[in-house]
Design an enzyme around this catalytic site. Structure first.
Site, short mmCIF file in Angstrom:
data_model
loop_
_atom_site.label_atom_id
_atom_site.label_comp_id
_atom_site.label_asym_id
_atom_site.label_seq_id
_atom_site.Cartn_x
_atom_site.Cartn_y
_atom_site.Cartn_z
N LEU A 34 77.19 -45.33 -73.28
CA LEU A 34 77.09 -44.00 -72.69
C LEU A 34 76.68 -44.04 -71.23
O LEU A 34 75.89 -44.89 -70.81
CB LEU A 34 76.09 -43.15 -73.48
CG LEU A 34 76.37 -42.99 -74.98
CD1 LEU A 34 75.35 -42.06 -75.61
CD2 LEU A 34 77.79 -42.48 -75.23
N HIS A 35 77.21 -43.08 -70.47
CA HIS A 35 76.90 -42.96 -69.04
C HIS A 35 76.72 -41.48 -68.70
O HIS A 35 76.73 -40.62 -69.61
CB HIS A 35 77.99 -43.60 -68.18
CG HIS A 35 79.39 -43.15 -68.53
ND1 HIS A 35 79.82 -41.86 -68.34
CD2 HIS A 35 80.44 -43.83 -69.08
CE1 HIS A 35 81.08 -41.74 -68.72
NE2 HIS A 35 81.48 -42.92 -69.19
N GLU A 36 76.57 -41.18 -67.42
CA GLU A 36 76.28 -39.80 -67.02
C GLU A 36 77.38 -38.82 -67.41
O GLU A 36 77.13 -37.63 -67.62
CB GLU A 36 76.03 -39.72 -65.51
CG GLU A 36 74.69 -40.29 -65.07
CD GLU A 36 73.52 -39.45 -65.59
OE1 GLU A 36 73.69 -38.22 -65.78
OE2 GLU A 36 72.45 -40.03 -65.82
N GLY A 37 78.61 -39.30 -67.51
CA GLY A 37 79.69 -38.42 -67.97
C GLY A 37 79.45 -37.96 -69.39
O GLY A 37 79.56 -36.76 -69.70
N HIS A 38 79.11 -38.91 -70.27
CA HIS A 38 78.78 -38.55 -71.65
C HIS A 38 77.56 -37.64 -71.70
O HIS A 38 77.52 -36.66 -72.46
CB HIS A 38 78.49 -39.81 -72.47
CG HIS A 38 79.63 -40.74 -72.62
ND1 HIS A 38 79.63 -42.03 -72.11
CD2 HIS A 38 80.84 -40.59 -73.21
CE1 HIS A 38 80.76 -42.63 -72.40
NE2 HIS A 38 81.52 -41.78 -73.06
N GLN A 62 93.10 -47.47 -81.77
CA GLN A 62 93.64 -46.92 -80.52
C GLN A 62 93.78 -47.98 -79.44
O GLN A 62 94.19 -47.69 -78.32
CB GLN A 62 92.78 -45.77 -80.02
CG GLN A 62 91.42 -46.15 -79.46
CD GLN A 62 90.60 -44.93 -79.10
OE1 GLN A 62 90.21 -44.15 -79.97
NE2 GLN A 62 90.32 -44.74 -77.81
N ASP A 151 89.91 -38.11 -69.16
CA ASP A 151 90.98 -38.55 -70.07
C ASP A 151 91.91 -37.37 -70.32
O ASP A 151 91.98 -36.84 -71.43
CB ASP A 151 90.37 -39.08 -71.36
CG ASP A 151 89.44 -40.25 -71.12
OD1 ASP A 151 89.87 -41.24 -70.51
OD2 ASP A 151 88.27 -40.17 -71.53
N LEU A 185 83.41 -41.91 -63.70
CA LEU A 185 82.56 -42.75 -64.54
C LEU A 185 83.30 -43.10 -65.82
O LEU A 185 83.97 -42.28 -66.43
CB LEU A 185 81.26 -42.02 -64.88
CG LEU A 185 80.36 -41.67 -63.70
CD1 LEU A 185 79.04 -41.06 -64.19
CD2 LEU A 185 80.06 -42.91 -62.85
N SER A 187 82.98 -46.12 -69.31
CA SER A 187 82.29 -47.26 -69.92
C SER A 187 82.92 -48.57 -69.49
O SER A 187 82.24 -49.57 -69.29
CB SER A 187 82.33 -47.14 -71.44
OG SER A 187 81.69 -45.95 -71.86
#
Length: 252
Positions: A34-38, A62, A151, A185, A187
């Site tokens: 996880l990052h700031e986007g999440h 996927q 995405d 951002l 992963s």
């Protein structure tokens, strides 16, 4: 304190409990790291719902041949800490065997949207995305599911799936979160070396260039694409999969 759930049975029980009590559920599906986007999605879910569920599942179906399933960054302990800090109620982290037990053979696909842009160079990718998202939505039964606009094609595919299959969920697409230098951002950015990380900013710069050209009245697609290609191919070793100007709904 965020609770970790790893079985479909326990996750379904939590979902039924929320339904029984009339509690809205915000759901953030992720593959972890996880990052700031999440985090921005979790915060949005927290602000708008009584309960928040974050899924962490690196979905093998996927990933195409030659992609990075085995090297995809994983950090469940760190992810749990971040989810606790953001007051998520549940982290749902099932195993592959839990999600795809022996004998699994049902997949979801679409006719048009997956066969453009990323789908042309990642065969089967969106079939895997739709299948896992449909499973997660059936298990978690959220009121709202939150996705990042980064995405974009995935968001379009998931929204179409939810609409076509009459899924009782709102799909909320939230703005892309970027690093200070403009790179979206992701992963997977953790896998970039220092030079690759510097070079990757050309993606954002090419989008900025396109926007500037259109604002200046340069509306010829071939002209704008040519300028974008020139900027991108100035980066040593870069390969362009596609540059597409498309209808935001149909991707045509």
């Amino acid at each position: 304190m965020t609770r970790l759930i790893s079985t479909l049975k326990d996750m379904a029980a939590f979902a039924l409990e929320c339904e029984r009590d009339g509690l809205s559920v915000g759901f953030v599906p992720t593959m972890g790291a996880l990052h700031e986007g999440h985090i921005s999605l979790i915060r949005k879910a927290r602000a708008e719902n009584a309960r928040v569920v974050v899924s962490i599942f690196v979905n093998p179906i996927q990933f195409c041949a030659r992609e990075d399933f085995s090297e995809y960054p994983r950090n469940l302990d760190g992810d749990m800490k971040l989810c606790s800090m953001e007051k998520a109620d549940i982290v749902f982290a099932p195993s592959i065997a839990e999600m795809y037990p022996r004998g699994f053979e049902t997949y979801i696909d679409q006719e048009e949207l997956p066969n453009r842009m990323c789908g042309l160079v990642r065969p089967g990718h969106f079939r895997g995305v739709m299948t896992v998202v449909a499973k997660l939505l059936n298990i978690v039964r959220p009121t709202v599911a939150y996705f990042g606009q980064k995405d974009y094609q995935q968001c379009a595919v998931v929204k179409r799936m939810a609409q076509d299959l009459s899924m009782n969920v709102q799909v909320s697409v939230e703005p892309t979160v970027r690093a200070q230098d403009g790179l979206a951002l992701s992963s997977r950015n953790q896998r970039l070396g220092p030079r690759q990380r510097r070079d990757a900013v050309c993606l954002h710069k090419s989008l900025q260039l396109a926007a500037e050209l259109v604002r200046a009245g340069k509306t010829s697609v071939s002209f704008v694409v040519r300028k974008m290609r020139t900027l991108l191919l100035a980066v040593r070793g870069l390969k362009i999969d596609y540059i597409v100007f498309a209808n935001p709904g149909t991707l045509v």
